[in-house]
Write an enzyme that holds these catalytic residues in place. Structure first.
Site, PDB file in Angstrom:
ATOM      1  N   GLU A 179       0.836  -1.215   0.000  1.00  0.00           N
ATOM      2  CA  GLU A 179       0.000   0.000   0.000  1.00  0.00           C
ATOM      3  C   GLU A 179       0.869   1.263   0.000  1.00  0.00           C
ATOM      4  OE1 GLU A 179      -2.776  -0.653  -0.787  1.00  0.00           O
ATOM      5  OE2 GLU A 179      -3.954  -1.926   0.547  1.00  0.00           O
ATOM      6  N   GLY A 180       2.023   1.178  -0.645  1.00  0.00           N
ATOM      7  CA  GLY A 180       2.983   2.272  -0.673  1.00  0.00           C
ATOM      8  C   GLY A 180       4.006   2.080   0.425  1.00  0.00           C
TER       9      GLY A 180
END
Length: 384
Positions: A365-366
């Site tokens: 998610e980054g």
């Protein structure tokens, strides 16, 4: 230990109690077996769907739970405290539903959203590619529009898909034109002809739910599978990721809480030099730091969620929550291994698994480096 939660309504308190009951009955007894054997928990997500836990953050009119995000995230934390892989897959499912809910037409939502929110079909999120992880604008998977409204032909490879090969649908991002405004979003059925999946990745943790690559070989998606406008894909993807980062923050907090609980229980039972090890100041202070860090992580994700629930900007706070909660999970799980000493390094206790599971949360998610970039850019924009 059950967390003493400050919930906004009696209904939310009942929901947390239900979640704990289901998690203790359905997740806790199965997690060790499936994680060790790397086997998929057949039927478990259907059980969560039947209990209404897979669509909590979405409107009741489409089959969702109509809950504030702060309540949904606390449910997710409870799941993660028992089984991180299941909680992460639940978060990804919620993420995969976001494009259709936020950008779909009324007709699209009425047609597909109820089955998704009621958990009759579980979703995956298909943005990353082998050469395009943090740099989503570099993706090359193509979606070529066919003449006379004949849909889109999808060709290319996607990577790192949670629930890959098991999900019933995928939020798919593919290139319809050159440039950063040439990416579009599609709602792709998992049974699409011309779609195949690679073998599950051999991961350090979260082994019970597969992560795979997807291979699109000229697969045809009908025209109405386009979500939003052509070229709107990155806007949709980043909008979804703000929400997904909060989901991972909640999962990381639940994992850290589980590690803390295990360490505290062990420290109260184990004795050395005639005293419980929790009564030795050096160990007691370590546990205190762990508890404070978990409380801070929880407070950070709840602050971001409450901003979201009020309709206020929350992107920077979501990145901060993801950064703080996942770094906390890595530190607290590592410290839990230290508290248990040699036993912590064995598979007789779950803390070694918690430590392995925490690492990926700093990456997906980054990455946490990307979160720092998002936060710094937010600060720069605030000064203009």
């Amino acid at each position: 230990m059950d967390v003493d939660r400050l919930l906004p309504t009696p209904e939310a308190a009942d929901l947390i109690a239900l979640t704990r009951e289901i998690a203790d009955k359905e997740l806790s007894p199965r997690v060790d077996e499936h994680e060790a054997a790397e086997t998929y928990p057949e039927g478990l997500f259907a059980t969560l769907g039947e209990a209404g836990l897979l669509g909590l953050a979405y409107p009741e009119e489409y089959g969702g739970g109509g809950q504030p995000y702060e309540v949904y995230l606390q449910v997710l934390e409870e799941l993660a405290a028992r089984w991180a892989a299941v909680a992460v897959a639940t978060s990804v499912h919620t993420l995969a539903c976001h494009p259709l809910h936020a950008f779909g037409t009324p007709e699209q939502k009425e047609r597909w959203l109820p089955a998704m929110l009621e958990g009759r079909t579980v979703g995956g999120y298909s943005l990353s590619e082998p050469q395009a992880g943090s740099d989503a604008a570099a993706l090359t998977c193509k979606a070529e529009r066919q003449e006379d409204g004949g849909g889109y032909r999808i060709t290319g490879t996607k990577a790192w898909i949670t629930h890959g090969g098991r999900a019933g649908f995928y939020a798919l991002f593919a290139r319809t034109a050159p440039g950063s405004h040439g990416v579009s979003c599609f709602l792709a059925p998992g049974t699409t002809e011309g779609l195949a999946f690679g073998a599950p990745e051999r991961k350090m943790g979260l082994q019970a739910v597969p992560t795979t690559a997807a291979y699109w070989d000229g697969a045809l998606l009908e025209e109405d599978r386009l979500v939003g406008e052509e070229g709107q894909g990155l806007q949709i993807a980043f909008s979804a990721l703000d929400n997904g980062r909060l989901g991972i923050a909640a999962c990381a907090t639940g994992l850290a809480q589980a590690a803390l609980d295990t360490a505290v229980a062990y420290a109260n039972e184990r004795t050395t030099f005639g005293r419980r090890i929790v009564d030795h100041q050096g160990l007691g202070f370590l546990l205190a730091d762990m508890a404070a860090a978990v409380d801070a992580a929880r407070a950070t994700y709840l602050d971001a969620a409450r901003r979201r629930d009020l309709g206020r900007p929350f992107g920077r706070q979501a990145s901060a929550a993801k950064l703080i909660a996942t770094d906390t999970a890595m530190k607290v799980t590592t410290d839990a291994v230290q508290v248990l000493g040699g036993y912590g390094y064995t598979r007789d206790f779950p803390v070694e698994r918690y430590m392995r599971e925490a690492k990926i949360m700093q990456i997906f998610e980054g990455t946490n480096q990307i979160q720092r970039l998002v936060i710094s850019r937010g600060l720069a924009l605030a000064e203009k």
